[in-house]
Design a protein around this motif. Sequence first.
Motif, PDB file in Angstrom:
ATOM      1  N   UNK A 724       0.824  -1.205   0.000  1.00 13.95           N
ATOM      2  CA  UNK A 724       0.000   0.000   0.000  1.00 13.95           C
ATOM      3  C   UNK A 724       0.859   1.257   0.000  1.00 13.95           C
ATOM      4  N   UNK A 725       1.897   1.282   0.834  1.00 11.65           N
ATOM      5  CA  UNK A 725       2.725   2.481   0.935  1.00 11.65           C
ATOM      6  C   UNK A 725       3.337   2.852  -0.407  1.00 11.65           C
ATOM      7  N   UNK A 726       3.708   1.857  -1.192  1.00 15.32           N
ATOM      8  CA  UNK A 726       4.324   2.147  -2.485  1.00 15.32           C
ATOM      9  C   UNK A 726       3.335   2.797  -3.446  1.00 15.32           C
ATOM     10  N   UNK A 727       2.038   2.645  -3.186  1.00 20.06           N
ATOM     11  CA  UNK A 727       1.028   3.298  -4.025  1.00 20.06           C
ATOM     12  C   UNK A 727       0.887   4.779  -3.682  1.00 20.06           C
ATOM     13  N   UNK A 728       1.383   5.155  -2.516  1.00 18.38           N
ATOM     14  CA  UNK A 728       1.288   6.550  -2.102  1.00 18.38           C
ATOM     15  C   UNK A 728       2.503   7.368  -2.506  1.00 18.38           C
ATOM     16  N   UNK A 729       3.617   6.701  -2.801  1.00 19.95           N
ATOM     17  CA  UNK A 729       4.843   7.445  -3.108  1.00 19.95           C
ATOM     18  C   UNK A 729       5.514   6.983  -4.397  1.00 19.95           C
ATOM     19  N   UNK A 730       4.736   6.356  -5.263  1.00 20.61           N
ATOM     20  CA  UNK A 730       5.277   5.960  -6.553  1.00 20.61           C
ATOM     21  C   UNK A 730       6.181   4.747  -6.521  1.00 20.61           C
ATOM     22  N   UNK A 731       6.172   3.976  -5.430  1.00 23.06           N
ATOM     23  CA  UNK A 731       6.962   2.756  -5.359  1.00 23.06           C
ATOM     24  C   UNK A 731       8.234   2.876  -4.555  1.00 23.06           C
ATOM     25  N   UNK A 732       8.442   3.990  -3.859  1.00 21.91           N
ATOM     26  CA  UNK A 732       9.696   4.177  -3.130  1.00 21.91           C
ATOM     27  C   UNK A 732       9.744   3.369  -1.837  1.00 21.91           C
ATOM     28  N   UNK A 733       8.628   3.246  -1.132  1.00 25.93           N
ATOM     29  CA  UNK A 733       8.610   2.460   0.103  1.00 25.93           C
ATOM     30  C   UNK A 733       8.765   0.979  -0.222  1.00 25.93           C
ATOM     31  N   UNK A 734       9.422   0.234   0.675  1.00 23.73           N
ATOM     32  CA  UNK A 734       9.640  -1.182   0.397  1.00 23.73           C
ATOM     33  C   UNK A 734       9.569  -1.992   1.686  1.00 23.73           C
ATOM     34  N   UNK A 735       9.291  -3.275   1.514  1.00 26.45           N
ATOM     35  CA  UNK A 735       9.286  -4.222   2.623  1.00 26.45           C
ATOM     36  C   UNK A 735      10.527  -5.095   2.523  1.00 26.45           C
ATOM     37  N   UNK A 736      11.020  -5.536   3.675  1.00 30.36           N
ATOM     38  CA  UNK A 736      12.247  -6.327   3.713  1.00 30.36           C
ATOM     39  C   UNK A 736      12.058  -7.523   4.642  1.00 30.36           C
ATOM     40  N   UNK A 737      12.708  -8.614   4.262  1.00 30.01           N
ATOM     41  CA  UNK A 737      12.706  -9.828   5.078  1.00 30.01           C
ATOM     42  C   UNK A 737      14.152 -10.181   5.401  1.00 30.01           C
ATOM     43  N   UNK A 738      14.426 -10.415   6.657  1.00 26.19           N
ATOM     44  CA  UNK A 738      15.786 -10.709   7.097  1.00 26.19           C
ATOM     45  C   UNK A 738      15.908 -12.160   7.541  1.00 26.19           C
ATOM     46  N   UNK A 739      17.143 -12.654   7.513  1.00 26.54           N
ATOM     47  CA  UNK A 739      17.408 -14.004   7.973  1.00 26.54           C
ATOM     48  C   UNK A 739      17.240 -14.136   9.473  1.00 26.54           C
ATOM     49  N   UNK A 740      17.163 -15.370   9.937  1.00 27.01           N
ATOM     50  CA  UNK A 740      16.947 -15.635  11.363  1.00 27.01           C
ATOM     51  C   UNK A 740      18.127 -15.137  12.189  1.00 27.01           C
ATOM     52  N   UNK A 741      17.872 -14.345  13.224  1.00 24.49           N
ATOM     53  CA  UNK A 741      18.970 -13.871  14.082  1.00 24.49           C
ATOM     54  C   UNK A 741      19.525 -15.012  14.937  1.00 24.49           C
ATOM     55  N   UNK A 742      20.471 -14.674  15.807  1.00 25.79           N
ATOM     56  CA  UNK A 742      21.119 -15.702  16.622  1.00 25.79           C
ATOM     57  C   UNK A 742      20.111 -16.417  17.519  1.00 25.79           C
ATOM     58  N   UNK A 743      20.197 -17.742  17.522  1.00 26.97           N
ATOM     59  CA  UNK A 743      19.417 -18.578  18.429  1.00 26.97           C
ATOM     60  C   UNK A 743      20.366 -19.578  19.072  1.00 26.97           C
ATOM     61  N   UNK A 744      19.977 -20.089  20.216  1.00 26.44           N
ATOM     62  CA  UNK A 744      20.837 -21.045  20.919  1.00 26.44           C
ATOM     63  C   UNK A 744      19.960 -21.965  21.747  1.00 26.44           C
ATOM     64  N   UNK A 745      20.524 -23.110  22.115  1.00 25.32           N
ATOM     65  CA  UNK A 745      19.729 -24.033  22.899  1.00 25.32           C
ATOM     66  C   UNK A 745      20.480 -25.286  23.285  1.00 25.32           C
ATOM     67  N   UNK A 746      19.751 -26.205  23.925  1.00 16.68           N
ATOM     68  CA  UNK A 746      20.257 -27.497  24.385  1.00 16.68           C
ATOM     69  C   UNK A 746      19.370 -28.593  23.825  1.00 16.68           C
ATOM     70  N   UNK A 747      19.983 -29.738  23.488  1.00 17.37           N
ATOM     71  CA  UNK A 747      19.232 -30.864  22.961  1.00 17.37           C
ATOM     72  C   UNK A 747      19.701 -32.138  23.652  1.00 17.37           C
TER      73      UNK A 747
END
Length: 752
Positions: A724-747
């Motif tokens: 929707x935002x890109x329809x208000x500014x001619x396509x300048x706004x964008x969405x981004x997806x990032x990789x999974x941040x650091x996780x840790x655990x025990x198994x």
Amino acid sequence: MAETGDDTDLKIEEITVTAQKRSESLQDVPVAVDALTGDQLLKAGFRDVDDVAAQIPSLIVTSNLSPLNATFRIRRIGNEGNIPTFEPDTALIVDGAFRSRSGVGLGELVDVQSVEVLKGPQSTLYGKNASAGVITVNTQAPSPEFEGMAEYGMGSEGLNQLKGYVNGGITDAVNGRVSFSSTRRDQMIDNLIGEGGDSQDGQALRVQLSADLTDRLTSRVILGHTERHMNTMLGDTWYTPTVVSVAGAMAQFGAGNPVTNNDPSDRIIEQVGTNDFDQKVTDGVVHFEYSGDGFVFNSITGYENYTSSNIMYGVEQMPADLLVFNDMQDGRSYSQEFRLMSDSSDNLSWLLGAFYYNNTFTRGDRNAPEFELQSDIGMLGNVVGTVLGVPEQFRPALFGSAGDTGDVFAQQDSESYGVFGTLGYHLTEDLKIDTGLRYSLDEKDGSVEQYTTTALGCVLNNLACSLTPDASDFADSDSWSAVTGNVTVSWFANDDTMLYGTYSRGFKAGGYSLQWGNFSEEARPFAEESIDNFELGWKTEMWGNRARINGSVFHTEYDDFQNATFIGLAFAVNNAEKVVVDGIELDSTWLLSENLTGTANLAYIEARYDEYTGGQCYYGRAAENALGQCDLSGEILPFAPKLTANFGLEWEQPLAGGDWYSRVDYRYTGEANYSSELDPRHLEDAYWVGNLRTGWRNDTWDLSAWVKNLDDEVYFIQKTASPIASKLDGGASYQAYTGTPRTFGLTARMNF
């Protein structure tokens, strides 16, 4: 590693693969294939296909809105998983059966025996959707010995994971195996004004029976069911000052909230709603194998049925309540393959096969709208209309009225047929030629129905009317056929070295872009894709069989390459006239000592649009033809870093009646553009992601601690226009997806 007598004889263990649909040593197969055994997957802490990609530089796995949208790219070739009728370039085979979609076939698999990644076109033996390569996953078959496993893992972000299986003989001739898994994790994307996203909640059950029906006839039946219920990933949006001002003005009048966080890389969003995802998958595979005198006959039957619902309350990706999208999908498929092949060590080997596949897919709900405008849509019209000078009486309806709806119902029925055969002959003891031929036929019927229900009609810029315009239905049917094949010459230079050269011809059927939106009838069909692949490879062991170094160099040409681009509210699919891929791959394993093993793998690949005159124009670039398209000829493909590599070290030594082990590996990903339109703003630098696992194990127990993304690296996996935002500014706004941040655990894992 093997031991002989009193001395330790360090040798790399032989790996058996089924790349050519028969069991063979990895080092004897003239195919570029990476294989991970069950033991290797266990040591790496295998949880999902991302863990496989971390070990194989030529494989890239991405996902965005939901697990259903998972995308595999092999040798940089792949497409967007968000388009369910746009079939993938990588075929996924689970326990011998073809799976319809990447995000359906790989879920909560537990007792995986092996994973093989076949690189480059594999259209002769695998046919459908194998124009980039094939991923085959084999799970452990039932055996007569009573045994079992139970595993519990806990980690950061509230991770709780339970896995296990029980196996054993039921009668003298029948064996059974039951496996299960459950994974839950809290949200990893924070939402300042609503519920966050990127959680996990999935359960799976898998039941198997195997039987020796006669001395020559065996069978195996596999039934599986998977369910997922979660809040999926949400796009982290960057807003231009124009959109920030609009959101601020709306908030002053009590509609939504102002923008206070505008960093697309921090996994902190400001969206009114979330994405509620539910999925159910039921699948089955039935194997029969008959061993005759000098031949083996196989029958593999596959069935798959899935439903999914993804209700996107925040699909507008703005801090205001503007639009809800209810994405309902349903798919059913049936596959059947028959194979008859030689079973001898003679100079001549052969295989004959036939394949059939039927799939029915629907998207949409005839009883409820897919899109519905929400309470803040009128205020958006008031604010924007004031700036644009729209007469006051028209401003509240500038983008439509609350309650306006858009309906879309898409359906595709497809059938695929194939007959194929291969022939291998040893010209001499050291020289072999393999040939293959396949005839493929694909038939598809596709349709889209769209209509709107509005308070004032489709006037001004009604968003519902833009999404599902009236009088824009589409229906068509077509078929595509091709003869493909390959010729391979292998030279066994000595007992440890093989060289091979291959030419192969590939094919991927055309189809229809059955998306919502205002597409002309001419814009929905896309043409078939044809591939020519030239490859030279080698497989060698040296240093007394303590080092294995396999590699290949290749040149691949894709004519009428099928390409997809997100255009703000939908995806557009068309054909790039030609794509050329050149590269070199190197895979190596080193037994550095009795305790230390190293791996070093790399892929340098240049995937380029040799000619693409119908590309999508990025923000700020003027259209270059009457269709509003731009010429991307000569550009590197999106999501296609030239260099990827992974390096690993694994240490193991006896300790307290068991073995202490530690493994560290790093994956390098080179510079790449993560937008399908190749917006230069989305060119990202290279990065490293590391993983660490350490623990102690014996025959009964395996206790480990692990860290993924060791350095908490922030990296992008996709960027694209904001809906929707890109329809208000001619396509300048964008969405981004990032990789999974650091996780840790025990198994903790117990074998019994």
